[in-house]
Design a protein around this motif. Structure first.
Motif, PDB file in Angstrom:
ATOM      1  N   SER A  49       0.830  -1.208   0.000  1.00 16.77           N
ATOM      2  CA  SER A  49       0.000   0.000   0.000  1.00 16.77           C
ATOM      3  C   SER A  49       0.863   1.256   0.000  1.00 16.77           C
ATOM      4  N   ALA A  50       1.965   1.206   0.730  1.00 17.32           N
ATOM      5  CA  ALA A  50       2.861   2.363   0.769  1.00 17.32           C
ATOM      6  C   ALA A  50       3.498   2.606  -0.596  1.00 17.32           C
ATOM      7  N   VAL A  84       2.308  10.408  -1.271  1.00 17.45           N
ATOM      8  CA  VAL A  84       3.397  10.652  -0.327  1.00 17.45           C
ATOM      9  C   VAL A  84       4.712  10.637  -1.089  1.00 17.45           C
ATOM     10  N   TYR A  85       5.729  11.229  -0.479  1.00 13.32           N
ATOM     11  CA  TYR A  85       7.057  11.237  -1.080  1.00 13.32           C
ATOM     12  C   TYR A  85       7.836   9.963  -0.773  1.00 13.32           C
ATOM     13  N   GLY A  86       7.477   9.282   0.298  1.00 17.48           N
ATOM     14  CA  GLY A  86       8.173   8.074   0.697  1.00 17.48           C
ATOM     15  C   GLY A  86       7.504   7.473   1.909  1.00 17.48           C
ATOM     16  N   ALA A  87       8.083   6.390   2.451  1.00 17.00           N
ATOM     17  CA  ALA A  87       7.497   5.710   3.601  1.00 17.00           C
ATOM     18  C   ALA A  87       8.595   5.008   4.382  1.00 17.00           C
ATOM     19  N   VAL A 124      13.544   2.244   4.102  1.00 12.10           N
ATOM     20  CA  VAL A 124      13.090   3.542   3.612  1.00 12.10           C
ATOM     21  C   VAL A 124      12.649   3.385   2.164  1.00 12.10           C
ATOM     22  N   LEU A 125      11.361   3.562   1.926  1.00 13.42           N
ATOM     23  CA  LEU A 125      10.825   3.569   0.567  1.00 13.42           C
ATOM     24  C   LEU A 125      10.816   5.015   0.085  1.00 13.42           C
ATOM     25  N   VAL A 170      11.700   3.456  -5.096  1.00 12.04           N
ATOM     26  CA  VAL A 170      10.503   2.959  -5.773  1.00 12.04           C
ATOM     27  C   VAL A 170      10.383   3.553  -7.176  1.00 12.04           C
ATOM     28  N   VAL A 171      10.630   4.858  -7.309  1.00 11.74           N
ATOM     29  CA  VAL A 171      10.563   5.530  -8.615  1.00 11.74           C
ATOM     30  C   VAL A 171      11.879   6.286  -8.806  1.00 11.74           C
TER      31      VAL A 171
END
Length: 425
Positions: free
Chosen positions: A80-81, A90-93, A103-104, A197-198
Motif C-alpha cells: 500500500s505504501a 506521499v514522497y516516501g514511507a 526507507v521507501l 521505488v521511482v
C-alpha cells in the motif's frame, strides 16, 4: 538661450540608475536566495507502515525532533505504501520492524526529499540502536546485581558451614550468568535499507539536468511572446496566436531533443512530455504577449518580474514545493514555471498522477494570454478613439490641413486610403 529644463531628463535617468535599479536587483537576488537559504521540510507527506509500538514510537520521535516537518500517513503494509508513492500521495514511507528500517523513497519526486528521508531513516535506526544498547545495559546491570546477591548469599552460607557452596551446579549457574552478561554487552545494531521505488533516469541520477532544462523555459517563453507581439509582419491577432502555437511547439521539440535525445534525462512518455513542454512555453509566452499587447513595454517588464523573479524562484523545481517557506510554495504552483515543472515531473515519472491541478493552471494562463492577444486591441483602441473625439476640429482626432489659396493644387498623400491592419482583426 539654454533651456533650464533640458537637464531634468538626464537627472531622472541618473536617479533611476542609482536608486531604482539597485532596488530591483536586490529584490531579484532575494527572491532566489531567500527560498534556497530557508529550504527545510514543511508538512512533507510521508507514510508509516504498520501501527505497532515501534511505528508509534517512530512517529512520536520524529514529531518531537522535527515539529511540523512531516505529514504522516499510516498504511497497513508495504504494498500500500509503494502504491501511494507511485500515485504521488506521499514522497516516501518508513517500514519499521524489529530487524531494521526500510526507507521507501522516490528520487524522481525530488532528489533532495529522497536524501532527506534516507537521513531520517538513519536517525531512526541510530535511536533504535541506542535504545537497544540501553536495554542491554539495564539487563547486564540486573545480571550483575543478581550475581552479587548470590555471591553474598553463598559467602554467608559458607560462614555457617553450609555444604555444597562450591558444588558443580553452583559453578554452572555462575558461568551461565557470566555468559548472559557477555551477550548483553554486545547489543545488535539496527540496519537501514533504502529502496528507490521511482528512480530518476540513470543518466541524471541527481536530477540536475531536469532542473537545468526547466529554468530556461521561462526566459525563452518571454522571448517568444515579446518577438511575436513586436514583429511588424504579424499585424493580425490571429497571425500572432498561430505563430505563438507553432513557435512553442517547435521550441519544446528542441528542448526535448536536448534533454532526452542528447542527455537522456526524460526517459518516459515521449509524446506527453513534449506536449507538456509545449504547454509550459505557451503559458509563459502567451501571458507575456498579452501583457505587452495591453501595456506596451511595461508589460514586458511585468511579465519578466512575474515569471522569472517570482515564478522561477518559487517553483520548487530543484527541491520540492514542501521544502520552501510557507505560502511561497502555493504562489509558485499557481504560476506557469512551478506548475510546469511539477506537471513535467508527474508526467515523465508518475504516469500523470496528481497532475490535474497543474495542467489546469497552465491551461488557464494560456487561455488568458491568448485572449489578451486576440482581443486586446479593443481595450487599447477605445481610449485612443475617446481622445480623438475630444478634438473639435474633427471627429477622428486628426488636425485638418490649412486651406490652400485660391487656385492652388491640393496634394493627396499616397497612403491616404491605405488600410491599417494592426489590431483591427
Amino acid at each position: 538661450m539654454r533651456n533650464p529644463l533640458s537637464g531634468h531628463r538626464a537627472w531622472r535617468e541618473v536617479v533611476i540608475a542609482a536608486a531604482a535599479l539597485p532596488v530591483v536587483i536586490t529584490l531579484a537576488v532575494m527572491a532566489f536566495a531567500w527560498p534556497a537559504g530557508r529550504t527545510s521540510p514543511r508538512d512533507v507527506p510521508v507514510g508509516i507502515v504498520g501501527t505497532g509500538p515501534a511505528s508509534q514510537h517512530a512517529v512520536e520521535g520524529l514529531t518531537r525532533a522535527k515539529p511540523g516537518a512531516f505529514d504522516f500517513h499510516l498504511y497497513p503494509d508495504r504494498r500500500s505504501a509503494r502504491s501511494a508513492i507511485k500515485n504521488r500521495d506521499v514522497y516516501g514511507a518508513f517500514v519499521i520492524s524489529g530487524h531494521g528500517i526500510t526507507v521507501l523513497k522516490a528520487t524522481a519526486a525530488g532528489p533532495s526529499v529522497a536524501q532527506l528521508l534516507t537521513d531520517v531513516g538513519q536517525q531512526l535506526a541510530d535511536k533504535a540502536t541506542l535504545q537497544i544498547a540501553r536495554q542491554k545495559a539495564a539487563e547486564e546491570k540486573a545480571v550483575e546485581e543478581k550475581a552479587a546477591e548470590e555471591k553474598a548469599a553463598e559467602h554467608k552460607a559458607s560462614e555457617h558451614g553450609a555444604a555444597g557452596a562450591h558444588s558443580p551446579a553452583k559453578a554452572d549457574k555462575q558461568a551461565a550468568a557470566q555468559q548472559g552478561a557477555t551477550d548483553a554487552g554486545s547489543p545488535a545494531k539496527v540496519l537501514v535499507t533504502a529502496v528507490d521505488v521511482v528512480p530518476v533516469a540513470a543518466a541524471d541520477p541527481r536530477g540536475a539536468v531536469f532542473s537545468s532544462a526547466v529554468f530556461p523555459l521561462t526566459v525563452c517563453g518571454i522571448m517568444i511572446g515579446a518577438f511575436v507581439t513586436m514583429a511588424r509582419g504579424l499585424a493580425r491577432p490571429r497571425h500572432r496566436v498561430l505563430t505563438l502555437l507553432v513557435a512553442c511547439a517547435v521550441a519544446a521539440l528542441g528542448v526535448y531533443l536536448v534533454a532526452q535525445g542528447f542527455l537522456e534525462a526524460l526517459p518516459h512518455h515521449h509524446v506527453a512530455t513534449w506536449a507538456i513542454l509545449s504547454l509550459d512555453l505557451l503559458a509563459v509566452s502567451a501571458t507575456a504577449a498579452g501583457l505587452i499587447r495591453l501595456l506596451g513595454p511595461t508589460g514586458l517588464g511585468l511579465s519578466a518580474a512575474l515569471m522569472v523573479f517570482v515564478g522561477n524562484a518559487f517553483s520548487g523545481a530543484t527541491s520540492a514545493p514542501e521544502m520552501l517557506p510557507k505560502s511561497v510554495d502555493h504562489i509558485g504552483q499557481w504560476l506557469p514555471p512551478g506548475a510546469g515543472a511539477s506537471l513535467l515531473r508527474d508526467t515523465t515519472y508518475f504516469d500523470g498522477n496528481a497532475g490535474d491541478g497543474h495542467l489546469a493552471v497552465l491551461v488557464l494562463w494560456s487561455v488568458i494570454g491568448l485572449t489578451a492577444v486576440m482581443f486586446g486591441h479593443w481595450v487599447i483602441r477605445e481610449p485612443r478613439e475617446a481622445r480623438g473625439a475630444t478634438n473639435p476640429a474633427t471627429g477622428s482626432g486628426t488636425l485638418l490641413p490649412a486651406l490652400p489659396e485660391s487656385g492652388a493644387a491640393v496634394p493627396m498623400p499616397r497612403h491616404a486610403h491605405a488600410r491599417r491592419h494592426d489590431g483591427d482583426d
